[in-house]
Scaffold this motif. Structure first.
Motif, mmCIF file in Angstrom:
data_model
loop_
_atom_site.group_PDB
_atom_site.id
_atom_site.type_symbol
_atom_site.label_atom_id
_atom_site.label_comp_id
_atom_site.label_asym_id
_atom_site.label_seq_id
_atom_site.Cartn_x
_atom_site.Cartn_y
_atom_site.Cartn_z
ATOM 1 N N GLY A 48 2.134 -3.678 -10.257
ATOM 2 C CA GLY A 48 2.492 -4.494 -11.182
ATOM 3 C C GLY A 48 1.598 -6.440 -10.620
ATOM 4 N N GLY A 49 1.060 -6.107 -9.914
ATOM 5 C CA GLY A 49 -0.611 -6.525 -9.080
ATOM 6 C C GLY A 49 0.774 -7.254 -7.714
ATOM 7 N N LYS A 50 1.891 -6.930 -7.320
ATOM 8 C CA LYS A 50 2.492 -7.664 -6.188
ATOM 9 C C LYS A 50 2.629 -7.816 -4.636
ATOM 10 C CE LYS A 50 6.549 -7.848 -9.777
ATOM 11 N NZ LYS A 50 7.519 -7.492 -9.937
ATOM 12 N N ASP A 51 1.846 -7.783 -4.585
ATOM 13 C CA ASP A 51 1.443 -8.067 -2.990
ATOM 14 C C ASP A 51 2.419 -8.014 -1.819
ATOM 15 O OD1 ASP A 51 -1.319 -8.330 -2.942
ATOM 16 O OD2 ASP A 51 -1.654 -10.549 -2.854
ATOM 17 N N SER A 52 4.081 -8.811 -2.102
ATOM 18 C CA SER A 52 4.633 -8.798 -1.199
ATOM 19 C C SER A 52 5.195 -6.819 -1.168
ATOM 20 C CB SER A 52 5.947 -9.174 -2.000
ATOM 21 O OG SER A 52 6.362 -9.342 -3.448
ATOM 22 N N VAL A 53 5.197 -6.190 -2.539
ATOM 23 C CA VAL A 53 5.583 -4.884 -2.582
ATOM 24 C C VAL A 53 4.903 -3.847 -1.443
ATOM 25 C CG1 VAL A 53 6.027 -2.906 -3.889
ATOM 26 C CG2 VAL A 53 6.410 -4.778 -4.889
ATOM 27 N N LEU A 54 3.903 -3.883 -1.696
ATOM 28 C CA LEU A 54 2.474 -3.991 -0.657
ATOM 29 C C LEU A 54 3.070 -4.266 0.731
ATOM 30 C CD1 LEU A 54 -0.659 -3.798 -2.071
ATOM 31 C CD2 LEU A 54 0.058 -1.748 -2.128
ATOM 32 N N VAL A 55 3.463 -4.957 0.854
ATOM 33 C CA VAL A 55 3.853 -5.595 2.658
ATOM 34 C C VAL A 55 4.935 -4.595 2.437
ATOM 35 C CG1 VAL A 55 5.071 -7.396 3.468
ATOM 36 C CG2 VAL A 55 2.772 -7.608 2.242
ATOM 37 N N GLU A 56 6.117 -4.380 1.877
ATOM 38 C CA GLU A 56 7.050 -3.718 2.564
ATOM 39 C C GLU A 56 7.119 -2.522 1.994
ATOM 40 O OE1 GLU A 56 10.465 -4.265 -0.600
ATOM 41 O OE2 GLU A 56 9.672 -6.218 -1.224
ATOM 42 N N ILE A 57 6.429 -1.328 1.348
ATOM 43 C CA ILE A 57 5.822 -0.160 1.600
ATOM 44 C C ILE A 57 4.813 0.576 3.257
ATOM 45 C CG2 ILE A 57 4.194 1.500 0.643
ATOM 46 C CD1 ILE A 57 4.496 0.012 -2.007
ATOM 47 N N ASN A 58 4.070 -0.940 3.569
ATOM 48 C CA ASN A 58 3.529 -0.379 4.621
ATOM 49 C C ASN A 58 4.638 -0.580 5.459
ATOM 50 O OD1 ASN A 58 1.184 -0.659 6.650
ATOM 51 N ND2 ASN A 58 1.455 -2.995 6.892
ATOM 52 N N ALA A 59 5.574 -1.867 6.029
ATOM 53 C CA ALA A 59 6.621 -2.273 6.847
ATOM 54 C C ALA A 59 7.592 -0.568 6.766
ATOM 55 C CB ALA A 59 7.402 -3.124 6.422
ATOM 56 N N ILE A 60 7.672 0.202 5.831
ATOM 57 C CA ILE A 60 8.997 1.377 5.798
ATOM 58 C C ILE A 60 7.661 2.237 6.272
ATOM 59 C CG2 ILE A 60 9.527 2.887 4.152
ATOM 60 C CD1 ILE A 60 10.139 0.483 2.164
ATOM 61 N N VAL A 61 6.109 2.385 6.200
ATOM 62 C CA VAL A 61 5.355 3.227 6.348
ATOM 63 C C VAL A 61 5.551 3.245 8.223
ATOM 64 C CG1 VAL A 61 3.600 4.335 6.406
ATOM 65 C CG2 VAL A 61 4.387 3.792 4.687
ATOM 66 N N GLY A 62 5.149 2.147 8.706
ATOM 67 C CA GLY A 62 5.145 1.954 9.803
ATOM 68 C C GLY A 62 6.580 1.529 10.288
ATOM 69 N N TYR A 63 7.773 1.652 9.474
ATOM 70 C CA TYR A 63 9.119 1.915 10.945
ATOM 71 C C TYR A 63 9.149 3.301 10.624
ATOM 72 C CZ TYR A 63 13.450 1.965 11.945
ATOM 73 O OH TYR A 63 14.771 2.468 12.252
ATOM 74 N N TYR A 64 8.907 3.865 10.307
ATOM 75 C CA TYR A 64 8.797 5.557 10.202
ATOM 76 C C TYR A 64 8.008 5.924 10.762
ATOM 77 C CZ TYR A 64 12.881 5.559 6.571
ATOM 78 O OH TYR A 64 13.981 5.668 5.914
ATOM 79 N N ALA A 65 6.333 5.572 11.242
ATOM 80 C CA ALA A 65 5.574 6.350 12.091
ATOM 81 C C ALA A 65 6.878 5.765 13.779
ATOM 82 C CB ALA A 65 4.635 6.015 11.907
ATOM 83 N N TYR A 66 7.177 4.723 13.048
ATOM 84 C CA TYR A 66 7.349 4.431 15.443
ATOM 85 C C TYR A 66 8.620 5.094 15.158
ATOM 86 C CZ TYR A 66 11.458 1.518 17.214
ATOM 87 O OH TYR A 66 12.306 1.483 18.688
ATOM 88 N N VAL A 67 9.213 5.595 14.626
ATOM 89 C CA VAL A 67 10.709 6.365 14.116
ATOM 90 C C VAL A 67 10.529 7.806 14.895
ATOM 91 C CG1 VAL A 67 12.910 7.628 13.718
ATOM 92 C CG2 VAL A 67 12.399 4.741 12.993
ATOM 93 N N ALA A 68 9.013 8.055 14.112
ATOM 94 C CA ALA A 68 9.184 9.528 14.420
ATOM 95 C C ALA A 68 7.992 9.446 16.043
ATOM 96 C CB ALA A 68 7.571 10.254 13.272
ATOM 97 N N PHE A 69 7.544 8.727 16.636
ATOM 98 C CA PHE A 69 6.732 8.508 17.958
ATOM 99 C C PHE A 69 7.750 8.396 19.146
ATOM 100 C CE2 PHE A 69 2.753 5.713 15.591
ATOM 101 C CZ PHE A 69 2.940 7.229 15.430
#
Length: 84
Positions: A48-69
């Motif tokens: 829906g054109g929302k950058d804020s949702v992309l920021v959230e997705i990016n943060a979630i992916v980063g967090y899960y990568a951090y946990v995996a590492f």
């Protein structure tokens, strides 16, 4: 067709589009540590054109990568039950 028709499985076409876009965005981010302009644009449009949702997705992916590492570095086996 209005782009939000519910399928027999109960998922709307729009919902599926969003899900696919998010999965492709996350996969590309994890593989390349970035996303192409095309992936960014396609995902943003699906959300829906929302950058804020992309920021959230990016943060979630980063967090899960951090946990995996962290789990991998400290060799924490999966399925470990906490002790009392």
């Amino acid at each position: 067709h209005d782009g939000n028709v519910v399928s027999a499985s109960g998922d709307s076409d729009r919902s599926k589009e969003r899900e696919v876009a998010i999965v492709l965005f996350a996969a590309e981010l994890l593989e390349t540590f970035t996303v192409s302009d095309e992936t960014y644009k396609r995902t943003k449009e699906a959300l829906g054109g929302k950058d804020s949702v992309l920021v959230e997705i990016n943060a979630i992916v980063g967090y899960y990568a951090y946990v995996a590492f962290t789990l991998n570095v400290f060799k924490i086996p999966s399925g470990v039950q906490p002790t009392d």
